[in-house]
Motif scaffolding. Structure first.
Motif, short mmCIF file in Angstrom:
data_model
loop_
_atom_site.label_atom_id
_atom_site.label_comp_id
_atom_site.label_asym_id
_atom_site.label_seq_id
_atom_site.Cartn_x
_atom_site.Cartn_y
_atom_site.Cartn_z
N ARG A 1 0.81 -1.21 0.00
CA ARG A 1 0.00 0.00 0.00
C ARG A 1 0.85 1.27 0.00
N VAL B 1 -3.73 -4.49 -5.02
CA VAL B 1 -2.72 -3.43 -4.92
C VAL B 1 -1.36 -3.99 -5.33
N SER C 1 -9.77 -4.55 -3.20
CA SER C 1 -8.73 -3.84 -3.95
C SER C 1 -7.54 -4.75 -4.16
N VAL D 1 -4.03 0.74 -7.61
CA VAL D 1 -5.11 0.33 -6.71
C VAL D 1 -6.30 -0.02 -7.60
#
Length: 414
Positions: A55, A199, A197, A235
């Motif tokens: 992230r 990522v 999501s 993302v």
């Protein structure tokens, strides 16, 4: 940040949760002269600083001011990629990107970038480095809080290892599943999205020039966020029932799927990180405070990543609460008083509620492939793009420069 060996620790403030929001608040209060105990259930080597979870965060201009004001920014600057332009458009994996889009140019509102993209592991590492130099900040690592008593005159807590803590105010910064919030009986409104999501980071052959792109695809938003070293943080929000399929794809096929969504503007892309998956949900606490208790960050609110504002909301909580605590402390007042906590809740709740509602509505509006809605979205984005005053307001909001701003957000000192 020093490790205390004392079995009895007294502090002005006890913060539970040593993540990005909790650590920022601890540093902010300590640098203002308050005694802070920061109880983190993770050990340093488990958290860490250097642990990679895929992230990255969009740090808005106002949040950068906070990090500068508490001495963290110099440790982050080398890993921060500025956002000079933002492009928002409808898209489709097969039909491509709509010719109607919304374009934000930083030069329309000043010389500063909208913000920066920084990997979370770099942020945690910088916070650890700065915190280590805060003499009045004590970190309790691997500290599982097993009991908390909040009374009219103070807070008393005990860790699983038997350390006793007392303070004037307890701050819950322990995330969405906050133990402190739940034990205080504070209810939450929760909505889990039918999305997750994906990522990851990619390297691309062409220069991104500090341009962040968000495409609204049928399964959810697809964001390409500019990073250092000619990379982008991706993302990719997708329907839950499709995520396992995409994650299981061989790298070559996964890159083909990414390329279909990227378009050709960055040229050839290569995967340079593992793929991570995160569930998505919205959470809002029914109240942010209790007797000698305040909630900050995800313990109080969590939003859909469609606008990239989650951490910024938490940092504005930090700036507002720290300002109230520090000002009260300087005049000898009670930092855990009902008056101070009430002012904090009134200050922050509306801002957070508005963004929760906006992100939830945007996700519902854009995460579909309904023809009439798609047309109205495209026209709406193009219309906003032609309205300078509206665009400037939205740009200032994205930079964290709208509303009643704490001193740190404005670039002033506490």
């Amino acid at each position: 940040m020093s490790m205390s060996s004392s079995a009895d620790i007294s502090a002005d403030i006890l913060i539970v949760g040593g993540g990005m929001v909790g650590a920022t608040l601890g540093i902010t209060l300590s640098r203002a002269g308050l005694k802070v105990a920061l109880a983190d259930r993770l050990a340093a080597e488990a958290d860490t600083a250097k642990s990679y979870d895929g992230r990255a965060s969009a740090i808005a201009n106002g949040s950068v001011n906070i990090l500068k004001g508490i001495g963290v920014w110099p440790y982050l600057e080398a890993n921060a990629s500025p956002i000079w332009d933002i492009r928002v458009a409808d898209g489709h994996p097969l039909r491509g990107i709509s010719p109607l889009f919304l374009h934000y140019d930083h030069s329309d509102v000043g010389e500063s970038p909208f913000g920066y993209i920084i990997e979370n592991c770099s942020i945690r590492e910088a916070l650890r480095l700065v915190a280590s130099g805060c003499k009045t900040l004590k970190l309790l690592e691997s500290a599982n809080i097993v009991s908390v008593q909040r009374g009219p005159f103070g807070v008393f807590a005990e860790t699983e290892s038997g350390i006793q803590l007392n303070a004037s105010l307890l701050i819950a910064a322990d995330g969405r599943g906050s133990q402190i919030r739940n034990e205080a009986g504070i209810k939450t409104r929760v909505k889990m999205y039918d999305q997750k999501s994906i990522v990851c980071n990619v390297h691309h052959e062409r220069v991104h020039a500090g341009t962040a792109v968000e495409l609204f695809l049928p399964g959810g938003p697809f964001a390409m966020l500019p990073m250092t070293e000619n990379r982008c943080n991706v993302v990719w929000t997708e329907r839950i029932d499709l995520v396992d399929h995409y994650i299981a794809l061989p790298e070559e096929r996964f890159l083909k799927e990414l390329s279909q969504r990227f378009g050709g503007w960055l040229g050839k892309i290569d995967l340079v990180s593992p793929r991570h998956v995160y569930p998505l949900g919205m959470l809002h606490a029914e109240r942010y405070t209790g007797q000698r208790l305040a909630l900050v960050g995800d313990a109080a609110h969590a939003i859909h990543p469609i606008a990239g504002q989650g951490l910024n909301l938490g940092l504005r909580d930090v700036a507002a609460l720290a300002e109230l605590i520090v000002d009260t402390s300087r005049i000898g007042g009670d930092v855990g008083s009902k008056n101070i906590l009430g002012r904090y809740e009134r200050w922050r709740r509306f801002d957070n509620f508005v963004l929760i509602a906006v992100t939830d509505s945007l996700n519902r509006l854009f995460s579909n492939d309904i023809g009439p809605l798609r047309l109205s979205r495209d026209v709406g984005l193009a219309l906003v793009d032609k309205l300078p005053l509206v665009k400037k307001f939205l740009m200032r909001h994205a930079m964290g420069q709208v509303g009643k701003l704490p001193r740190l957000v404005r670039g002033d000192t506490l």
